[in-house]
Design a protein around this motif. Structure first.
Motif, PDB file in Angstrom:
ATOM      1  N   ASN A 175       0.830  -1.208   0.000  1.00 27.98           N
ATOM      2  CA  ASN A 175       0.000   0.000   0.000  1.00 27.98           C
ATOM      3  C   ASN A 175       0.857   1.248   0.000  1.00 27.98           C
ATOM      4  O   ASN A 175       0.610   2.203  -0.722  1.00 27.98           O
ATOM      5  CB  ASN A 175      -0.901   0.035   1.245  1.00 27.98           C
ATOM      6  N   ARG A 178       2.554   1.731  -3.364  1.00 21.55           N
ATOM      7  CA  ARG A 178       1.608   2.199  -4.396  1.00 21.55           C
ATOM      8  C   ARG A 178       1.574   3.719  -4.398  1.00 21.55           C
ATOM      9  O   ARG A 178       1.632   4.353  -5.445  1.00 21.55           O
ATOM     10  CB  ARG A 178       0.191   1.686  -4.086  1.00 21.55           C
ATOM     11  N   THR A 200      -6.363  -4.178  -7.762  1.00 19.29           N
ATOM     12  CA  THR A 200      -6.341  -3.018  -6.866  1.00 19.29           C
ATOM     13  C   THR A 200      -5.197  -2.088  -7.257  1.00 19.29           C
ATOM     14  O   THR A 200      -5.352  -0.865  -7.309  1.00 19.29           O
ATOM     15  CB  THR A 200      -6.174  -3.454  -5.395  1.00 19.29           C
ATOM     16  N   GLU A 201      -4.022  -2.673  -7.529  1.00 21.94           N
ATOM     17  CA  GLU A 201      -2.893  -1.848  -7.983  1.00 21.94           C
ATOM     18  C   GLU A 201      -3.261  -1.121  -9.269  1.00 21.94           C
ATOM     19  O   GLU A 201      -2.987   0.074  -9.437  1.00 21.94           O
ATOM     20  CB  GLU A 201      -1.645  -2.715  -8.219  1.00 21.94           C
ATOM     21  N   THR A 204      -5.773   1.774  -8.583  1.00 26.25           N
ATOM     22  CA  THR A 204      -5.315   2.906  -7.788  1.00 26.25           C
ATOM     23  C   THR A 204      -4.151   3.647  -8.424  1.00 26.25           C
ATOM     24  O   THR A 204      -3.892   4.794  -8.081  1.00 26.25           O
ATOM     25  CB  THR A 204      -4.889   2.449  -6.377  1.00 26.25           C
ATOM     26  N   MET A 205      -3.410   3.006  -9.338  1.00 26.89           N
ATOM     27  CA  MET A 205      -2.177   3.632  -9.808  1.00 26.89           C
ATOM     28  C   MET A 205      -2.226   4.211 -11.212  1.00 26.89           C
ATOM     29  O   MET A 205      -1.519   5.169 -11.497  1.00 26.89           O
ATOM     30  CB  MET A 205      -1.029   2.613  -9.744  1.00 26.89           C
TER      31      MET A 205
END
Ligand code: ADP
Ligand code: MG
Length: 362
Positions: A175, A178, A200-201, A204-205
């Protein structure tokens, strides 16, 4: 620390291994300075694409352009690309400082003051000062990964390629990293391609996400485009945690008949019109788009089987005959296992997919 970022273009790039297409006619346009995430399940061809961009692998067919110039057969060393892998290649007998300097010294054409300046900037960006004298075996996984990143940054490449660089880190460190990658991209303004199997990566990125399956591009778009308008059933179920509820339904005179639930759900004439040529479809509903309501012809009766309180939200795993539905509810609401609830949904939050091809229909 300004680099001059490059654009990357792949035109119908394929890679065949042992008679099968690991990468199948992939076309990608990555703008100068963009942060793109390449996401998909293990084995879908992500690393192969990165390796072809880096020049470590030759495409079987198709072309690669860097900054608009054909680079398909350019040597890796002439591409000005730095690649960071999941397992960080540090020299075990060298300190962090020596690890950072080594690549530049090896090149032979940097003065010692230039090397010192580049290392200083990198140390500052990644906050490596406290560990400069340590050897890799005295570093945590996250610190090692930072040093590996540092070794890429000192080179001031035009393109950074990251192949699952966070996979070996624990959840907390992942987290944290990231967020660091986001900062790093803002600071360096370089073109970055980040590969991960972790949605998720990706969500969010990336400025943009390229979603792959079986060597083929499924969808390209911003994180919210993929989440809200998935192009097909694969993207719909791959992006989002917990995944979208997807189930078969038929059009009958009573409305949409949810097969496994054995229950019908009335819809408006406009919505119904879509089913004239397609009597059987896959329905997709995100867990947050059900509302717990009272019994009515427009609600689905379910029984709560498992309750998962996650702090900021609660997930209810519910069942209506053979149909399982995951429902996201407020953490403040109180439910009990075994409780009977009624779920309603707004038809504008229903996704439809072709039952045989999985292609999005809306
Ligand atoms: P990912 O990085 O998405 O997990 P890869 O690009 O590593 O996927 O691999 C894509 C497919 O190509 C896989 O089926 C893999 O087994 C195959 N593959 C990759 N490299 C080679 C190779 N050098 N020789 C043969 N098959 C390979
Ligand atoms: Mg890989």
């Amino acid at each position: 620390m300004a680099t001059a970022p490059s654009s990357i273009e792949l035109r119908n790039v394929s890679k065949n291994y042992l008679g099968s297409e690991a990468v199948d006619s992939v076309s990608i346009n990555i703008h100068k300075g963009e942060f793109v995430v390449l996401v998909g399940p293990s084995g879908c061809g992500k690393s192969t694409i990165l390796r072809m961009i880096a020049g470590l692998e030759q495409p079987t067919s198709g072309e690669i352009f860097l900054d608009g110039k054909d680079a398909t057969s350019l040597e890796p060393k002439d591409r000005d690309i730095a690649m960071v892998f999941q397992t960080h290649a540090l020299y075990p007998h060298m300190t962090v400082l020596q690890n950072l300097e080594f690549g530049l010294k090896l090149k032979g054409h940097y003065s010692s003051s230039e090397i010192r300046e580049r290392v200083r900037e990198t140390v500052e960006i990644l906050d490596l000062e406290p560990i400069l004298d340590r050897k890799p075996k005295h570093l945590s996984g996250g610190q090692r990964q930072r040093v590996a990143l540092g070794r890429a940054i000192v080179r001031k490449p035009r393109i950074f390629l990251f192949d699952e660089p966070l996979s070996n880190l624990d959840a907390k460190m992942r987290n944290q990293m990231r967020v660091e990658f986001g900062r790093l991209h803002t600071r360096l303004q370089a073109t970055m391609v980040f590969v991960t199997h972790d949605q998720t990566e990706a969500m969010t990125m990336g400025d943009r996400i390229i979603c792959l399956a079986d060597g083929r591009i499924q969808q390209v778009g911003t994180p919210m485009e993929l989440y809200s308008h998935p192009a097909n059933e694969f993207v719909a179920s791959f992006i989002g945690v917990p995944p979208m509820n997807i189930f078969a339904a038929q059009w009958t005179k009573d409305g949409l008949f949810f097969e496994k639930a054995g229950a019908s759900f009335p819809v408006s004439p406009n919505f119904a019109a879509m089913f004239r040529t397609m009597p059987r479809v896959l329905i997709g509903v995100r867990p947050e788009f059900f509302t717990v309501s009272s019994a009515s012809p427009k609600s689905i009766p379910v029984t709560v089987e498992v309750i998962e309180p996650l702090g900021s939200e609660t997930l209810l795993y519910t069942q209506c005959n053979d149909l399982s539905l995951v429902v996201r509810v407020s953490p403040l609401a109180k439910y009990e296992v075994g409780e009977k609830l009624y779920l309603s949904l707004d038809e504008c939050n229903i996704h439809l997919f072709d039952i045989s091809t999985g292609a999005g229909l809306l």
